[in-house]
Motif scaffolding. Structure first.
Motif, mmCIF file in Angstrom:
data_model
loop_
_atom_site.group_PDB
_atom_site.id
_atom_site.type_symbol
_atom_site.label_atom_id
_atom_site.label_comp_id
_atom_site.label_asym_id
_atom_site.label_seq_id
_atom_site.Cartn_x
_atom_site.Cartn_y
_atom_site.Cartn_z
ATOM 1 N N PRO A 129 0.785 -1.239 0.000
ATOM 2 C CA PRO A 129 0.000 0.000 0.000
ATOM 3 C C PRO A 129 0.815 1.287 0.000
ATOM 4 O O PRO A 129 0.256 2.355 -0.280
ATOM 5 N N ASN A 130 2.096 1.226 0.315
ATOM 6 C CA ASN A 130 2.887 2.451 0.478
ATOM 7 C C ASN A 130 2.883 3.298 -0.792
ATOM 8 O O ASN A 130 3.351 2.873 -1.857
ATOM 9 N N GLY A 131 2.333 4.490 -0.675
ATOM 10 C CA GLY A 131 2.352 5.442 -1.775
ATOM 11 C C GLY A 131 1.375 5.148 -2.895
ATOM 12 O O GLY A 131 1.399 5.825 -3.926
ATOM 13 N N ILE A 132 0.493 4.161 -2.735
ATOM 14 C CA ILE A 132 -0.437 3.765 -3.787
ATOM 15 C C ILE A 132 -1.802 4.412 -3.551
ATOM 16 O O ILE A 132 -2.359 4.354 -2.447
ATOM 17 N N HIS A 133 -2.348 5.018 -4.611
ATOM 18 C CA HIS A 133 -3.671 5.637 -4.562
ATOM 19 C C HIS A 133 -4.595 4.822 -5.458
ATOM 20 O O HIS A 133 -4.353 4.689 -6.655
ATOM 21 N N ALA A 134 -5.649 4.248 -4.876
ATOM 22 C CA ALA A 134 -6.526 3.320 -5.592
ATOM 23 C C ALA A 134 -7.946 3.857 -5.656
ATOM 24 O O ALA A 134 -8.354 4.721 -4.885
ATOM 25 N N ILE A 135 -8.713 3.289 -6.606
ATOM 26 C CA ILE A 135 -10.122 3.657 -6.753
ATOM 27 C C ILE A 135 -10.939 2.417 -7.103
ATOM 28 O O ILE A 135 -10.466 1.526 -7.809
ATOM 29 N N ILE B 241 -7.799 4.298 -0.685
ATOM 30 C CA ILE B 241 -8.736 4.000 -1.769
ATOM 31 C C ILE B 241 -9.981 4.861 -1.637
ATOM 32 O O ILE B 241 -10.433 5.165 -0.527
ATOM 33 N N VAL B 242 -10.521 5.260 -2.780
ATOM 34 C CA VAL B 242 -11.787 5.993 -2.826
ATOM 35 C C VAL B 242 -12.768 5.184 -3.667
ATOM 36 O O VAL B 242 -12.381 4.280 -4.408
ATOM 37 N N GLY B 243 -14.049 5.536 -3.550
ATOM 38 C CA GLY B 243 -15.076 4.818 -4.281
ATOM 39 C C GLY B 243 -15.979 5.731 -5.066
ATOM 40 O O GLY B 243 -16.033 6.945 -4.820
ATOM 41 N N VAL C 113 -4.040 2.336 -9.312
ATOM 42 C CA VAL C 113 -4.755 1.090 -9.586
ATOM 43 C C VAL C 113 -6.253 1.300 -9.413
ATOM 44 O O VAL C 113 -6.692 2.084 -8.569
ATOM 45 N N ALA C 114 -7.013 0.607 -10.259
ATOM 46 C CA ALA C 114 -8.470 0.590 -10.138
ATOM 47 C C ALA C 114 -8.936 -0.848 -9.981
ATOM 48 O O ALA C 114 -8.379 -1.760 -10.602
ATOM 49 N N LYS D 135 -2.943 0.508 -13.517
ATOM 50 C CA LYS D 135 -3.170 -0.930 -13.342
ATOM 51 C C LYS D 135 -4.633 -1.120 -12.993
ATOM 52 O O LYS D 135 -5.216 -0.305 -12.272
ATOM 53 N N VAL D 136 -5.218 -2.187 -13.521
ATOM 54 C CA VAL D 136 -6.629 -2.455 -13.241
ATOM 55 C C VAL D 136 -6.798 -3.933 -12.914
ATOM 56 O O VAL D 136 -6.224 -4.794 -13.587
ATOM 57 N N VAL D 137 -7.567 -4.218 -11.863
ATOM 58 C CA VAL D 137 -7.974 -5.578 -11.554
ATOM 59 C C VAL D 137 -9.466 -5.674 -11.837
ATOM 60 O O VAL D 137 -10.268 -4.942 -11.252
ATOM 61 N N ILE D 138 -9.811 -6.562 -12.771
ATOM 62 C CA ILE D 138 -11.191 -6.688 -13.245
ATOM 63 C C ILE D 138 -11.802 -7.970 -12.687
ATOM 64 O O ILE D 138 -11.188 -9.033 -12.711
ATOM 65 N N ILE D 139 -13.019 -7.845 -12.178
ATOM 66 C CA ILE D 139 -13.781 -8.994 -11.696
ATOM 67 C C ILE D 139 -14.993 -9.147 -12.613
ATOM 68 O O ILE D 139 -15.777 -8.212 -12.781
ATOM 69 N N THR D 140 -15.141 -10.320 -13.222
ATOM 70 C CA THR D 140 -16.224 -10.534 -14.175
ATOM 71 C C THR D 140 -16.690 -11.980 -14.111
ATOM 72 O O THR D 140 -15.930 -12.865 -13.721
ATOM 73 N N ILE D 141 -17.937 -12.239 -14.490
ATOM 74 C CA ILE D 141 -18.452 -13.599 -14.425
ATOM 75 C C ILE D 141 -18.104 -14.405 -15.671
ATOM 76 O O ILE D 141 -18.353 -15.604 -15.717
ATOM 77 N N GLU D 142 -17.543 -13.761 -16.677
ATOM 78 C CA GLU D 142 -17.165 -14.477 -17.893
ATOM 79 C C GLU D 142 -15.886 -13.883 -18.454
ATOM 80 O O GLU D 142 -15.582 -12.703 -18.242
ATOM 81 N N ALA D 143 -15.128 -14.700 -19.162
ATOM 82 C CA ALA D 143 -13.892 -14.208 -19.776
ATOM 83 C C ALA D 143 -14.230 -13.116 -20.781
ATOM 84 O O ALA D 143 -15.184 -13.230 -21.549
ATOM 85 N N MET D 144 -13.459 -12.042 -20.749
ATOM 86 C CA MET D 144 -13.682 -10.927 -21.675
ATOM 87 C C MET D 144 -12.336 -10.422 -22.205
ATOM 88 O O MET D 144 -12.094 -9.218 -22.284
ATOM 89 N N ASP D 145 -11.470 -11.370 -22.574
ATOM 90 C CA ASP D 145 -10.115 -11.032 -23.000
ATOM 91 C C ASP D 145 -10.104 -10.107 -24.213
ATOM 92 O O ASP D 145 -9.296 -9.167 -24.281
#
Length: 317
Positions: free
Chosen positions: A181-187, A207-209, A247-248, A278-288
């Protein structure tokens, strides 16, 4: 006999279900830069065990040796004066089944170690907790920390949403997105009722929302405040985000549960590409294909299963 070097080293034990193994592996790669097939691992990286839903215990190595006798001699250097202590034999190890240590022998080892430490034993409320464990044919002794499983408390939110992520999954995703987490700003720009936000905030992640539904935004704010955390959760479309983030985390609105079209999903990804490195995506199906069309490169991934339901966790840069 060998004692610990000036650079701290740690031993971790883990637990996960078969459905969680893929998720556990991705979290391990994110936190430690490696993974293990067994439920015990040695690492130079210091991770608070309570950060992960899969880490059970951490031992910061103080002494190591070829056998228990080596450890018994070394712990005589510990002087606690009037402070109290407890010794725990860590049950998770890499011993073959035929060589497993019985409950009775574990208690005897704990007692023997306690007799060699200059301090007062207290099994109920000790000032210091030490652990003893065997790994790779060697014995290790050190400061012991146990996971406090705070995410279990976070299940009891004042506001809930039927398709929200489980707290274990949300916590793992936060670690995957922000291992340091050091120095990282996330949303979390599609934050829903704030499940990811609560887990991230509890680990000290900045992190903000944001969410497009004003009632859901109010729910997220209420959940964050309920657990004593502080963050900014705004109402509005993802297209209006102008700040930049390291990161998002995007729990993609699902076609199964919402009216979000593939075109709207692609728009979400394109906007995330604009404001996040950087983005971490959560999805119910592959969307490559959609992820590539938005300009991302997939760097790691897993599938998190819960009975017959699966979610894809995709790390992109």
């Amino acid at each position: 006999m060998n004692t610990i070097s000036h650079t701290p080293t740690f031993i971790y034990t883990f637990a996960c279900s078969d459905d969680e193994r893929s998720l556990w592996g991705l979290e391990m790669r994110s936190l430690f830069g490696q993974e293990t097939e067994s439920f015990i691992m040695k690492s130079p990286i210091d991770i608070d065990p309570s950060r992960s839903p899969f880490i059970k215990e951490q031992i910061e190595i103080m002494y190591e040796g070829q056998n228990l006798a080596d450890i018994l001699k070394q712990v005589e250097d510990i002087v606690l004066n009037k402070e109290t202590f407890k010794v725990i034999f860590v049950k998770i190890n890499d011993l073959a089944e035929a060589n497993k240590v019985s409950y009775e022998d574990r208690r005897i080892m704990e007692k023997d170690l306690g007799l060699h430490i200059n301090g007062e034993a207290d099994v109920h409320n000790p000032d210091h907790v030490f652990g003893i464990v065997t790994l790779g044919g060697r014995w290790y002794f050190g400061k012991y920390r146990k996971n406090d499983a705070v995410w279990l408390l976070h299940m009891k939110k004042p506001r809930n949403y039927s398709i929200a992520l489980g707290t274990r999954l949300a916590r793992a995703v936060a670690n995957i997105a922000v291992p340091n987490p050091n120095g990282i700003h996330a949303i979390d720009p599609c934050c829903g009722i704030g499940t990811v936000l609560v887990e991230a905030l509890s680990m000290g992640i900045d992190i903000v929302g944001r969410d497009i539904n004003p009632q859901i935004v109010q729910g997220a704010r209420a959940n964050i405040a309920h657990f004593g955390y502080t963050s900014v959760v705004t109402f509005g479309d993802i297209s209006d985000i102008t700040d930049s983030y390291d990161v998002a985390i995007i729990d993609m609105p699902y076609n199964l549960f919402s009216s979000t079209t593939p075109e709207e999903q692609l728009s979400i990804l394109r906007h995330a590409r604009r404001f996040a490195s950087k983005v971490v995506i959560i999805t119910i199906e592959a969307m490559d294909d959609m992820i590539a069309e938005a300009g991302f490169v997939i760097t790691d991934r897993c599938v998190a299963r819960k009975r017959s339901f699966s979610r894809h966790i995709v790390v992109c840069t």
